[in-house]
Structures are given as C-alpha cells and as structure tokens.
Design a protein around this motif. Structure first.
Motif, PDB file in Angstrom:
ATOM      1  N   ASN A  79       0.824  -1.210   0.000  1.00 30.09           N
ATOM      2  CA  ASN A  79       0.000   0.000   0.000  1.00 30.09           C
ATOM      3  C   ASN A  79       0.860   1.263   0.000  1.00 30.09           C
ATOM      4  N   ASP A  80       1.973   1.231   0.734  1.00 30.03           N
ATOM      5  CA  ASP A  80       2.892   2.377   0.751  1.00 30.03           C
ATOM      6  C   ASP A  80       3.513   2.588  -0.629  1.00 30.03           C
ATOM      7  N   ALA A  83       0.947   4.163  -2.842  1.00 29.62           N
ATOM      8  CA  ALA A  83       0.749   5.564  -2.457  1.00 29.62           C
ATOM      9  C   ALA A  83       1.878   6.443  -2.989  1.00 29.62           C
ATOM     10  N   ALA A 102      -8.626   4.510  -3.629  1.00 35.68           N
ATOM     11  CA  ALA A 102      -7.967   4.104  -2.383  1.00 35.68           C
ATOM     12  C   ALA A 102      -7.724   2.601  -2.350  1.00 35.68           C
ATOM     13  N   CYS A 103      -6.471   2.202  -2.145  1.00 36.00           N
ATOM     14  CA  CYS A 103      -6.154   0.767  -2.094  1.00 36.00           C
ATOM     15  C   CYS A 103      -6.040   0.263  -0.656  1.00 36.00           C
ATOM     16  N   ASP A 104      -6.224   1.168   0.299  1.00 35.59           N
ATOM     17  CA  ASP A 104      -6.221   0.806   1.717  1.00 35.59           C
ATOM     18  C   ASP A 104      -7.677   0.634   2.164  1.00 35.59           C
ATOM     19  N   GLU A 107      -9.971   4.724   3.720  1.00 34.75           N
ATOM     20  CA  GLU A 107      -9.834   5.718   2.653  1.00 34.75           C
ATOM     21  C   GLU A 107      -9.070   6.957   3.114  1.00 34.75           C
ATOM     22  N   ARG A 109      -6.966   7.323   5.629  1.00 35.68           N
ATOM     23  CA  ARG A 109      -5.559   7.010   5.887  1.00 35.68           C
ATOM     24  C   ARG A 109      -4.771   6.933   4.586  1.00 35.68           C
ATOM     25  N   TYR A 110      -5.398   6.340   3.555  1.00 30.51           N
ATOM     26  CA  TYR A 110      -4.694   6.235   2.281  1.00 30.51           C
ATOM     27  C   TYR A 110      -4.463   7.611   1.666  1.00 30.51           C
ATOM     28  N   SER A 113      -1.631   9.214   3.306  1.00 32.75           N
ATOM     29  CA  SER A 113      -0.376   8.583   2.890  1.00 32.75           C
ATOM     30  C   SER A 113       0.101   9.151   1.561  1.00 32.75           C
ATOM     31  N   SER A 126      -9.759  10.670  -1.731  1.00 33.54           N
ATOM     32  CA  SER A 126      -9.419   9.251  -1.731  1.00 33.54           C
ATOM     33  C   SER A 126     -10.659   8.427  -1.402  1.00 33.54           C
TER      34      SER A 126
END
Length: 212
Positions: A79-80, A83, A102-104, A107, A109-110, A113, A126
């Motif tokens: 995920n990082d 991002a 958003a891949c986390d 949403e 938090r992503y 990031s 996101s």
C-alpha cells in the motif's frame, strides 16, 4: 485543474504495476465520456478509449517493474508503494485536486499517505471504487490497464503465454511452474517477494525430493 489516478497490476505475480493519471479542467468534462472502470469494458473498447483519452487529455504513466517492487517491499508495504507511485503521478500532472482510487481499507488514511509523498500541496479525494464513481479516475484506470496489457503482451511474445500475470490465473501459474522447473529460478519479470513464487518453488523442490 484536477486529475484522476488509478493503477493496474498491484496484485499480479508476473509483470509490472502501472499507475495511470489523467488531467482535466473539471469532473463535468468527463460526465458524458462513456468511460468506466477498465475491468468492466471490453479490450476493444478500452483501446478505443485509450486513444481518445491520450488525444484529448494530458496523461502520465508510472511503471514499476517486478524487480523494483521487490526492492521496495524490503522496506515498504505494498500500500505504501502504491501511495508513493500515486503521488509521483500526481506530481507529474500538477493539479490542484486529485481523485485517487484508495487501495487501503481506510480511505482517509490512504489519502493522507499519498499526501505525505507529494512535492507540492494538492487536495486529495481518496475513495474506494473511485474508478466507478469518478469518470476521470475511470479514464486513469483505462490508461493504466491498456498500458500494462501491452507490456504483458510484449513479455508473452518473448517468453510464451504467461496469462494475465495474476495468481488466480491458471495459465500464469502453469507458466511459472514450467519456467522454474526448466530454468531452476523464477523469470526476471516475476515478483520474487510474492508468496506465490516461493510456494511454487517449494512444491517443485518437494516433488523433486520424493522422486529422488
């Protein structure tokens, strides 16, 4: 100015991950475009849309090959990595607002990031399924998907049929098994940090031991 960002190939075991970005003046520019999540339209339609998007909008692609992803995985989560790649695509397009898929699971938090990795401040929207909600993100998903599919085709022309590159694809797994059996190691375009690769190697070694 706004942009949409999406990626293709995040979970694949073979081939690159591609981040696509598309820049426009407003969401309304894309309302009647017909663009949709790239997975929900045919390959022929994706190619047609790809040409249309490339002709009418500023676009960008960030390509991370398997080796680069493996290197990054030593330090970062997937995920990082996504991002950071999303942020790089946004920096290239330099919009005031960016819509990202958003891949986390979180949403917000992503989005934070992605913001952390930007060179310049940009408002980030996101959301999950952004490629369905926002046509500009749909456009980005088409750019990413078509670019990645063409790269996969290039690999297949050189190495034979490798399928889609995803672990769920029997053609991909069969290719991986055959290649490792024949060459004693995974292909250069495989993500060696994936459990899929280590599992295939382990199964081959186990069978070889029993045969011995």
């Amino acid at each position: 100015m706004i942009c949409g960002i999406d990626e293709a190939g995040k979970g694949s075991v073979l081939g690159p991950m591609v981040i696509g970005g598309v820049k426009g003046e407003s969401l309304s520019d894309f309302t009647n475009s017909g663009y949709n999540d790239s997975k929900k339209i045919s390959a022929k339609k994706r190619d047609e849309f790809f040409e249309d998007i490339s002709k009418n909008y500023e676009t960008t692609c960030i390509i991370l090959d398997a080796n680069r992803i493996d290197e990054c995985r030593i330090t970062y989560s997937m995920n990082d990595i996504v991002a950071m790649a999303h942020a790089k695509a946004i920096d290239k397009l330099a919009p005031k607002k960016a819509y990202v898929d958003a891949c986390d699971v979180n949403e917000v938090r992503y989005g934070l990031s992605v913001k952390e990795h930007l060179k310049n401040p940009v408002e980030i929207i996101s959301e999950h399924k952004a490629d369905e909600k926002f046509r500009i993100v749909s456009a980005a998903s088409i750019i990413a998907k078509v670019t990645r599919d063409r790269l996969i085709e290039n690999i297949s022309e050189e190495y034979g049929k490798i399928g889609s590159g995803y672990p769920s694809d029997p053609v991909t797994i069969e290719f991986l098994k055959s290649y490792i059996k024949e060459n004693g190691e995974p292909p250069v375009f495989s993500r060696k940090s994936w459990k899929t690769v280590s599992n295939v190697i382990g199964n081959i070694q186990q069978k070889t031991l029993f045969e011995f």
